[in-house]
Design an enzyme around this catalytic site. Structure first.
Site, PDB file in Angstrom:
ATOM      1  N   HIS A 137       0.888  -1.266  -0.244  1.00  0.00           N
ATOM      2  CA  HIS A 137       0.225  -0.089   0.030  1.00  0.00           C
ATOM      3  C   HIS A 137       1.004   1.158   0.832  1.00  0.00           C
ATOM      4  O   HIS A 137       0.285   2.315  -0.658  1.00  0.00           O
ATOM      5  CB  HIS A 137      -0.528   0.053   1.143  1.00  0.00           C
ATOM      6  CG  HIS A 137      -1.902  -0.702   0.773  1.00  0.00           C
ATOM      7  ND1 HIS A 137      -1.747  -1.996   0.984  1.00  0.00           N
ATOM      8  CD2 HIS A 137      -3.754  -0.150   1.022  1.00  0.00           C
ATOM      9  CE1 HIS A 137      -3.879  -2.045   0.646  1.00  0.00           C
ATOM     10  NE2 HIS A 137      -3.839  -0.999   0.266  1.00  0.00           N
ATOM     11  N   LYS A 196     -10.143  -8.003   8.148  1.00  0.00           N
ATOM     12  CA  LYS A 196     -11.340  -8.306   9.065  1.00  0.00           C
ATOM     13  C   LYS A 196     -10.560  -6.555   9.751  1.00  0.00           C
ATOM     14  O   LYS A 196      -9.701  -5.878   9.882  1.00  0.00           O
ATOM     15  CB  LYS A 196     -10.609  -9.557   9.290  1.00  0.00           C
ATOM     16  CG  LYS A 196      -8.956  -9.474  10.273  1.00  0.00           C
ATOM     17  CD  LYS A 196      -8.691  -9.780  11.348  1.00  0.00           C
ATOM     18  CE  LYS A 196      -6.757 -10.357  11.328  1.00  0.00           C
ATOM     19  NZ  LYS A 196      -6.649  -9.546  12.473  1.00  0.00           N
TER      20      LYS A 196
END
Lengths: 280, 185
Positions: free
Chosen positions: B37, B102
């Site tokens: 990222h 999650k």
């Protein structure tokens, strides 16, 4: 004086790294089954079933139960009558981790420096805790620790006046704030007392005890049960989607502390609370 | 009831999904976690192209274990999503439509999801060996030097997911926990 060659230590650690990651321990499996009966959330029940099924696949296919195969935390209890031969003990431990993580298809999750973040590509170095004990054996425990739950752990220096209520409040706050992040159902290790670093060590050590075994001191055994009960009233539930089963077990370890202090460390672990031990 | 969804996503597919829905996902998805990222957003800041076309795609926050011979992947459960939050709005602005992970997301991510009509799914954290069974192929796309953190394109079949945050910002962690507490009254 008994001689133990470093190769035996390397070989043992290699095997423990793999076994810890493939085989979920019986105490946790039993708790899953108990809570599956008690869970009232339909989705919660389904998630518990999925996690049970996952542990079976991991076991049968020798696959890691979780992709975060952790940083290897190694505890050594070295008998004072042991003489270690054939090389440097620390190197032997790291070699065991290197071989275990490479040959066992485990993930290499360690970076050499917390800020430059270059992966060491063999999951070393391990975190090593040594203890010298009476005897002529070495007890080795390998506890791979995943960081989804490690990141949700906390330490606080409470005031003596905060007492047991303060400890309970801090544990509950920590679990509540973690919410869905550490993949509930979780297991909680609590270290109370000692110094700043000792409390963190105690919390980690608490996670090595089977969750169906209570603290030997009846006061802390009762506190473990109360905390488990109160955590499971928070309603976070499996994966955080609501339900009874937020926590499978709370283990507390304590140590003497200073007249001015009440250190409390809360080490959160997911259901994959992995630890395997061997005595050589 | 489970909804079946295929990639690439469209605004229509995204808007059909509501917080709490159980979904079986089939198609290509891309893996990326912390280090990847960081690199993707650095490219965007320099005005350079990303290593894959992100438009209408899904990113799975996962760093799998190494694949054994003959297997496409090792264990492959989700990692905790909040660590990607500082980068996510920039990728959503670039056309990313879905994320699998999650745990909680920041308010900035949820606002950006509403603005860009995107969806956030949870995979079952800890069910990594089971999840691996849904991955049929894996291809390295970029950043091999990152090891487990490299970007891979996975083909998944019937990957079981739960919609946590939908494109209207409804959050199933809050809704599910409320429903459970109300069921006890």
């Amino acid at each position: 004086m008994r001689e133990i060659h470093v190769n035996q230590i390397t070989e043992t650690i290699k095997q423990l790294c793999m076994d810890a990651n493939y085989y979920l321990s019986e105490d946790i499996k039993n708790r899953f089954n108990e809570y599956k009966e008690k869970e009232t959330s339909k989705l919660g029940k389904e998630i518990l079933d999925i996690l049970i099924e996952n542990s079976k696949i991991a076991e049968n296919e020798k696959m890691p139960m979780c992709q975060d195969t952790g940083m290897a935390v190694v505890f050594l209890e070295i008998g004072q009558d042991v003489h270690i031969t054939g090389g440097n003990l620390e190197d032997a431990i790291n070699e065991g981790v290197r071989q275990g993580y490479t040959e066992g298809y485990l993930r290499k999750s360690v970076v050499r420096d917390p800020l430059d973040r270059i992966n060491t590509k063999d999951n070393t170095p391990a975190i090593i805790h040594y203890q010298i004990v009476p005897g002529d054996k070495i007890k080795i425990t390998v506890a791979p620790k995943g960081f989804g739950s490690e990141n949700m752990s906390k330490l606080k220096m409470l005031k003596p006046a905060d007492g047991v209520e303060g400890v309970k409040r801090f544990v509950l706050e920590t679990v509540k704030e973690a919410g869905p992040n550490p993949c509930p159902p979780i297991i909680v290790g609590v270290g109370i007392g000692g110094t700043f670093e000792k409390s963190a060590y105690l919390a980690k050590k608490a996670l090595l005890r089977k969750i169906d075994k209570r603290n030997e001191n009846p006061f802390y055994a009762k506190l473990e049960e109360e905390l488990l009960d109160e955590i499971n009233k928070l309603g976070i539930g499996p994966q955080g989607f609501g339900g009874l089963t937020t926590c499978l077990g709370v283990n507390i370890e304590v140590f003497a502390t200073h007249i001015a202090g009440l250190p409390v460390a809360v080490n959160i672990n997911c259901h994959a609370t992995r630890h395997k031990e061997a005595i050589i | 009831m489970q909804k079946r969804i295929t990639t690439p996503l469209t605004i229509e597919k995204v808007e059909e999904l509501k917080a709490g829905d159980s979904v079986l996902l089939t198609g290509y998805i891309y893996t990326a976690r912390d280090a990847a990222h960081k690199r993707l957003v650095e490219l965007l800041e320099k005005g350079e192209d990303l290593p894959f076309d992100i438009e209408n795609q899904i990113i799975y926050y996962v760093g799998p274990t190494p694949a054994k011979e003959g297997m496409p992947i090792g264990s492959a459960g989700p990692t905790t999503s909040y660590r990607m939050d500082p980068y996510t709005p920039k990728l959503l602005d670039k056309g990313l439509k879905g994320m699998i992970g999650k745990g909680k997301r920041s308010d900035e991510v949820v606002e950006s999801m509403k603005k860009n009509k995107a969806i956030y799914f949870a995979a079952i954290g800890g069910a990594a060996a089971l999840t691996a069974k849904c991955v049929k192929s894996s291809e390295l796309i970029a950043y091999e030097d990152l090891g487990a953190e490299a970007i891979r394109r996975l083909y998944v079949e019937d990957l079981p997911l739960i919609v946590v945050i939908d494109s209207n910002g409804n959050n199933y962690y809050s809704i599910g926990q409320e429903e459970y507490k109300n069921s006890l009254k």
